[in-house]
Design a protein around this motif. Structure first.
Motif, PDB file in Angstrom:
ATOM      1  N   SER A 455       0.821  -1.217   0.000  1.00 17.42           N
ATOM      2  CA  SER A 455       0.000   0.000   0.000  1.00 17.42           C
ATOM      3  C   SER A 455       0.857   1.271   0.000  1.00 17.42           C
ATOM      4  N   GLU A 456       1.961   1.262   0.728  1.00 12.19           N
ATOM      5  CA  GLU A 456       2.804   2.458   0.777  1.00 12.19           C
ATOM      6  C   GLU A 456       3.431   2.741  -0.592  1.00 12.19           C
ATOM      7  N   ALA A 457       3.951   1.699  -1.229  1.00 11.22           N
ATOM      8  CA  ALA A 457       4.581   1.870  -2.539  1.00 11.22           C
ATOM      9  C   ALA A 457       3.562   2.358  -3.568  1.00 11.22           C
ATOM     10  N   LEU A 458       2.381   1.756  -3.568  1.00 11.42           N
ATOM     11  CA  LEU A 458       1.369   2.145  -4.550  1.00 11.42           C
ATOM     12  C   LEU A 458       0.879   3.579  -4.322  1.00 11.42           C
ATOM     13  N   LEU A 459       0.772   3.969  -3.057  1.00  8.71           N
ATOM     14  CA  LEU A 459       0.345   5.342  -2.779  1.00  8.71           C
ATOM     15  C   LEU A 459       1.390   6.344  -3.266  1.00  8.71           C
ATOM     16  N   LYS A 460       2.664   6.010  -3.090  1.00  2.60           N
ATOM     17  CA  LYS A 460       3.726   6.889  -3.591  1.00  2.60           C
ATOM     18  C   LYS A 460       3.632   7.014  -5.107  1.00  2.60           C
ATOM     19  N   MET A 461       3.328   5.900  -5.769  1.00  2.00           N
ATOM     20  CA  MET A 461       3.198   5.949  -7.224  1.00  2.00           C
ATOM     21  C   MET A 461       2.025   6.833  -7.637  1.00  2.00           C
ATOM     22  N   LYS A 462       0.902   6.644  -6.962  1.00  5.90           N
ATOM     23  CA  LYS A 462      -0.279   7.482  -7.256  1.00  5.90           C
ATOM     24  C   LYS A 462       0.057   8.957  -7.032  1.00  5.90           C
ATOM     25  N   ALA A 463       0.800   9.231  -5.972  1.00  3.63           N
ATOM     26  CA  ALA A 463       1.139  10.620  -5.654  1.00  3.63           C
ATOM     27  C   ALA A 463       2.064  11.212  -6.715  1.00  3.63           C
ATOM     28  N   ARG A 464       2.783  10.354  -7.418  1.00  2.00           N
ATOM     29  CA  ARG A 464       3.655  10.836  -8.484  1.00  2.00           C
ATOM     30  C   ARG A 464       2.940  10.890  -9.824  1.00  2.00           C
ATOM     31  N   GLY A 465       1.658  10.596  -9.799  1.00  2.00           N
ATOM     32  CA  GLY A 465       0.888  10.693 -11.033  1.00  2.00           C
ATOM     33  C   GLY A 465       0.844   9.419 -11.844  1.00  2.00           C
ATOM     34  N   VAL A 466       1.302   8.306 -11.279  1.00  2.00           N
ATOM     35  CA  VAL A 466       1.188   7.018 -11.982  1.00  2.00           C
ATOM     36  C   VAL A 466      -0.210   6.483 -11.714  1.00  2.00           C
ATOM     37  N   ASP A 467      -1.102   6.609 -12.687  1.00  2.00           N
ATOM     38  CA  ASP A 467      -2.486   6.183 -12.452  1.00  2.00           C
ATOM     39  C   ASP A 467      -2.621   4.675 -12.611  1.00  2.00           C
ATOM     40  N   ASP A 468      -1.978   4.144 -13.625  1.00  4.50           N
ATOM     41  CA  ASP A 468      -2.100   2.723 -13.919  1.00  4.50           C
ATOM     42  C   ASP A 468      -0.983   1.954 -13.215  1.00  4.50           C
ATOM     43  N   VAL A 469      -1.168   1.740 -11.928  1.00  7.17           N
ATOM     44  CA  VAL A 469      -0.077   1.111 -11.162  1.00  7.17           C
ATOM     45  C   VAL A 469       0.165  -0.335 -11.581  1.00  7.17           C
ATOM     46  N   LEU A 470      -0.876  -0.987 -12.102  1.00  4.98           N
ATOM     47  CA  LEU A 470      -0.697  -2.394 -12.480  1.00  4.98           C
ATOM     48  C   LEU A 470       0.306  -2.535 -13.626  1.00  4.98           C
ATOM     49  N   ASN A 471       0.443  -1.477 -14.437  1.00  6.21           N
ATOM     50  CA  ASN A 471       1.403  -1.543 -15.548  1.00  6.21           C
ATOM     51  C   ASN A 471       2.650  -0.697 -15.326  1.00  6.21           C
ATOM     52  N   PHE A 472       2.926  -0.384 -14.091  1.00  2.26           N
ATOM     53  CA  PHE A 472       4.149   0.352 -13.754  1.00  2.26           C
ATOM     54  C   PHE A 472       5.372  -0.508 -14.106  1.00  2.26           C
ATOM     55  N   PRO A 473       6.443   0.132 -14.615  1.00  2.00           N
ATOM     56  CA  PRO A 473       7.640  -0.670 -14.904  1.00  2.00           C
ATOM     57  C   PRO A 473       8.346  -1.151 -13.638  1.00  2.00           C
ATOM     58  N   PHE A 474       7.924  -2.285 -13.133  1.00  2.00           N
ATOM     59  CA  PHE A 474       8.576  -2.890 -11.974  1.00  2.00           C
ATOM     60  C   PHE A 474       9.741  -3.744 -12.444  1.00  2.00           C
ATOM     61  N   LEU A 475      10.848  -3.680 -11.731  1.00  2.08           N
ATOM     62  CA  LEU A 475      11.966  -4.584 -11.974  1.00  2.08           C
ATOM     63  C   LEU A 475      11.491  -6.024 -11.797  1.00  2.08           C
ATOM     64  N   THR A 476      10.702  -6.254 -10.760  1.00  2.00           N
ATOM     65  CA  THR A 476      10.027  -7.537 -10.544  1.00  2.00           C
ATOM     66  C   THR A 476       8.579  -7.235 -10.201  1.00  2.00           C
ATOM     67  N   PRO A 477       7.660  -7.430 -11.131  1.00  2.00           N
ATOM     68  CA  PRO A 477       6.271  -7.082 -10.836  1.00  2.00           C
ATOM     69  C   PRO A 477       5.701  -7.967  -9.734  1.00  2.00           C
ATOM     70  N   PRO A 478       5.085  -7.390  -8.719  1.00  3.65           N
ATOM     71  CA  PRO A 478       4.430  -8.191  -7.675  1.00  3.65           C
ATOM     72  C   PRO A 478       3.174  -8.836  -8.257  1.00  3.65           C
ATOM     73  N   PRO A 479       2.686  -9.907  -7.626  1.00  3.94           N
ATOM     74  CA  PRO A 479       1.466 -10.555  -8.118  1.00  3.94           C
ATOM     75  C   PRO A 479       0.307  -9.563  -8.143  1.00  3.94           C
ATOM     76  N   ARG A 480      -0.572  -9.752  -9.121  1.00  4.86           N
ATOM     77  CA  ARG A 480      -1.715  -8.862  -9.289  1.00  4.86           C
ATOM     78  C   ARG A 480      -2.594  -8.794  -8.044  1.00  4.86           C
ATOM     79  N   GLU A 481      -2.834  -9.969  -7.416  1.00  2.00           N
ATOM     80  CA  GLU A 481      -3.697  -9.980  -6.227  1.00  2.00           C
ATOM     81  C   GLU A 481      -3.117  -9.097  -5.131  1.00  2.00           C
ATOM     82  N   ALA A 482      -1.794  -9.138  -5.001  1.00  4.89           N
ATOM     83  CA  ALA A 482      -1.160  -8.348  -3.943  1.00  4.89           C
ATOM     84  C   ALA A 482      -1.400  -6.867  -4.192  1.00  4.89           C
TER      85      ALA A 482
END
Length: 721
Positions: A455-482
């Motif tokens: 939740s903390e990481a995703l909120l930081k992304m949202k605060a930076r204007g990343v709306d589509d967090v599911l498609n954020f360029p993760f070095l290792t994408p976490p599971p979708r459910e998480a």
DNA sequence: GAGCACTGC
């Protein structure tokens, strides 16, 4: 001009000290120069020294350089200096996972450059920025920061316009922050490439993962053609085998010749370490360690200390006892044995003992947790004994529970531990597992982003204007459910709108140096007008335990008695508030007060730092009611106010509520999980209608930590808000 | 009646 003005005004308060420091610095200038010249000799010996031209050329011609270098290569201190004159218009940022590393690297590089460090002089070219300690000057060109600090800066200045170059060091440790940083930087590189002020990125990591990192940066972004390289001097590129432009290497042709990522490997400088394994797996690792330590001690010549990697405080203390008993019986033919424990919860003076030289004819045995793997460098070690295990935290998002369990370490972790034996001279590593066992270890540590609450990481992304967090360029994408679980949590906190956009509350929460839950508690406290009190409690919750653990029955009674006045029947939150208020109003000798109450002075000082920071940030965000300052009056809260304080916490921790069942156990309101009150809680052993808690941790069973008694009807009340 | 590895804003 306006900016300069305010800079001066800000410094005014310290003018006299600053001026004094400046005079001192000027007087010492010849010293700085002598030091610099002397250090130059050492720098020339570093493996990385001969690669200066390669590295400069690579940075000129590519957007991203992935640099691998083992310990002792000198990359963290030299690369920023190699590149400095290439970036006349912007600073170089260098990130580190830990504060001490950022500060000590800054001091070292300042010495090597012959410049004062940080804010000690307005002419200082090297500074650092870590939480609670920012030390830069108007002339700062190289700035060492913790990863979290650069992330905070990115939220305030999305373009990072003050930097021309960012160096991200120790990427192989794979903290959540470094994963977020790399994702943000990948996006920013593309944006800045179009601008007048392009950004260069250098990623430094252990050898194993440079390929995956370079793939990460070269893949999703299409190759840009004809980017600025007017000053390219092709002759400078050497063609050593370890040096590769990506085009030489990429067989599948997916990357074009003018791709933007290059990789470079620099040898380290380590002494050889002889590694041994067990022939058979052991049943009792403590007993095996005990025997091996004595075998080394009695069989190997002095000097040479022994570093033993273990899982935690409990095993360390039991092995310490056994060792000390056996050491009593050593004959005079052998050197003496000095056993020193090392773990984070140990007091600072006790930790310092590992740096003191041992008495004559004495060998030190340091029994350590993972802290000695990366955070603390133990000097004088020639022998490493590795149990091959560590306590590893993992978040289970289905039930919102953290487990903290003993697990086998990874191969790279085992190699890191082994490396601790070869820092000063050739050494030995005794692995208390079989070679097959080692082969069965995972290759690398699981990145934190796969093990933590997102939740903390995703909120930081949202605060930076990343709306589509599911498609954020993760070095290792976490599971979708998480990720979905974390988004739900943020929605429930009111940090996101129904459409997934960040809310006003979310913006406020994202800026605070807290988890979303604790941040939400702060915002709620502002509306319930108990902000000063809640800040005091949150400050305690964000440092290590304030109340010291006591071992003996006798000490326990003493602690019980001394703390009696602080205990509040409602639970840990109001007890912490009472402790902070008592500590803050103690004007004469706070250390003594802390000692008398068996309270950690270090933790309390930390809490006061956090309190100060949170008060300042809340004031900036206008969270305090009109004109009321953040200064709390240290008055014990009324009954009604106490309830409001707890209600504010319930708002952030609605999922962490359990009710008392007829059988005397507590079951979570959501999910009906059994949860026990942790022995460290003031509510331990008490039975109340319902409890709310800040942490849900599985160790030997599921425990609630940071617990207070609540009324179930508050839940509806709070949900209505 | 029983106990948390390590970082970071």
């Amino acid at each position: 001009m306006g900016l300069l003005q305010s800079e001066n005004t800000r410094m005014n308060g310290e003018m006299s000290t600053a001026t004094k420091r400046k005079r001192e610095d000027e007087a010492h200038r010849p010293d700085l120069n002598t030091k610099r010249k002397k250090l130059l000799e050492t720098r020339r010996q570093l493996p990385i020294w001969s690669r200066q031209k390669d590295i400069r050329a690579a940075v000129r011609e590519h957007d991203v350089l992935v640099l691998s270098g083992e310990t002792g290569s000198g990359k963290s201190t030299q690369v920023p200096q190699f590149l400095l004159d290439m970036f006349k218009n912007g600073k170089i940022a260098v990130t580190q996972p830990r504060r001490v590393a950022a500060i000590s690297l800054a001091r070292r590089v300042a010495d090597e450059m012959g410049t004062p460090c940080g804010s000690s002089s307005p002419a200082s070219k090297v500074g650092y920025s870590v939480r609670f300690d920012q030390s830069t000057s108007p002339s700062t060109r190289i700035k060492f920061l913790t990863e979290g600090m650069l992330l905070q800066e990115m939220l305030r200045d999305p373009q990072m316009s003050q930097y021309s170059c960012v160096i991200v060091d120790e990427v192989h440790e794979r903290s959540v922050n470094v994963d977020l940083l790399l994702g943000f930087l990948k996006q920013l590189l593309a944006e800045r490439r179009q601008s007048k002020n392009p950004l260069k990125l250098i990623v430094m990591s252990a050898t194993a993962d440079i390929e995956m990192i370079s793939n990460f940066f070269s893949k999703a972004h299409p190759i840009s053609r004809g980017h600025t390289s007017a000053d390219t001097d092709a002759d400078e590129v050497s063609s050593e085998a370890s040096w590769q432009g990506f085009s030489d290497d990429e067989a599948d042709g997916a990357v074009s010749p003018d791709n933007k990522v290059s990789i470079c490997h620099v040898e380290g400088r380590q002494y050889p370490v002889k590694t041994t394994y067990l022939a058979q797996p052991t049943e009792d690792v403590i007993d095996t360690a005990l025997q091996r330590i004595f075998k080394i001690h009695c069989g190997e010549p002095m000097p040479g200390d022994i570093l033993v990697f273990m899982t935690g405080q409990e095993t360390i203390q039991s092995l310490q006892k056994l060792l000390e008993e056996l050491a009593e019986n050593l004959t005079r033919d052998y050197p003496k044995l000095l056993v020193l424990p090392l773990f984070a919860a140990l007091s600072q003076p006790a930790q310092q003992r590992i740096f003191e030289p041992a008495p004559p004819n004495t060998r030190k045995v340091i029994l350590s947790t993972n802290i000695a793997e990366t955070s603390v460098t133990v000097p004088g070690v020639r022998f490493v004994v590795d149990t091959g295990k560590a306590k590893i935290k993992k978040f289970r998002n289905q039930i919102g529970l953290d487990s903290l369990l003993v697990k086998p370490i990874s191969q790279s972790s085992a190699d890191q531990r082994r490396g601790r034996a070869g820092r000063e001279t050739a050494g030995q590593c005794h692995r208390l597992y079989t070679e097959d066992g080692f082969q069965a270890f995972e290759k690398d540590n699981t990145p934190e982003i796969l093990r933590c609450d997102l939740s903390e990481a995703l909120l930081k992304m949202k605060a930076r204007g990343v709306d589509d967090v599911l498609n954020f360029p993760f070095l290792t994408p976490p599971p979708r459910e998480a990720m979905e679980k974390a988004l739900m949590q943020l929605l429930q906190l009111g940090a996101l709108e129904e459409d997934g956009k960040i809310s006003k509350i979310g913006q406020q929460v994202a800026r605070l140096p807290l988890t979303p839950s604790l941040g939400r508690v702060i915002v709620e406290a502002a509306t319930l007008e108990c902000l000063a009190e809640v800040i005091d409690i949150v400050a305690c919750l964000s440092v290590e335990s304030v109340f010291l653990n006591v071992d003996t029955e006798e000490a326990k009674e003493k602690a019980q008695e001394a703390r009696q006045r602080l205990f509040r029947r409602q639970g840990d939150h109001l007890t912490l508030l009472a402790a902070v208020q008592a500590y803050a109003s103690e004007s004469s000798d706070r250390r003594r007060w802390a000692d008398d109450h068996l309270i950690s002075h270090r933790a309390m000082k930390g809490a006061m730092d956090v309190r100060k920071q949170l008060r300042a940030q809340c004031k900036m965000a206008n969270l305090f009611p009109d004109d009321s300052g953040p200064e709390s009056d240290n008055e014990p809260p009324s009954e009604a106010k106490s309830d409001d304080i707890l209600k504010a916490f319930v708002r952030g921790f609605m999922n962490n509520v359990a009710r008392l069942c007829p059988d005397g156990s507590y079951k979570t309101f959501i999910g009906n999980q059994t949860v026990a009150i942790h022995p460290s809680s003031v509510l331990f052993g008490r039975k109340v209608e319902a409890i709310m808690y800040n942490e849900f941790v599985y160790t030997s069973k599921a425990y609630a930590r940071g617990v207070s008694a609540i009324q179930l009807r508050w839940l509806e009340e709070v949900l209505g808000s």
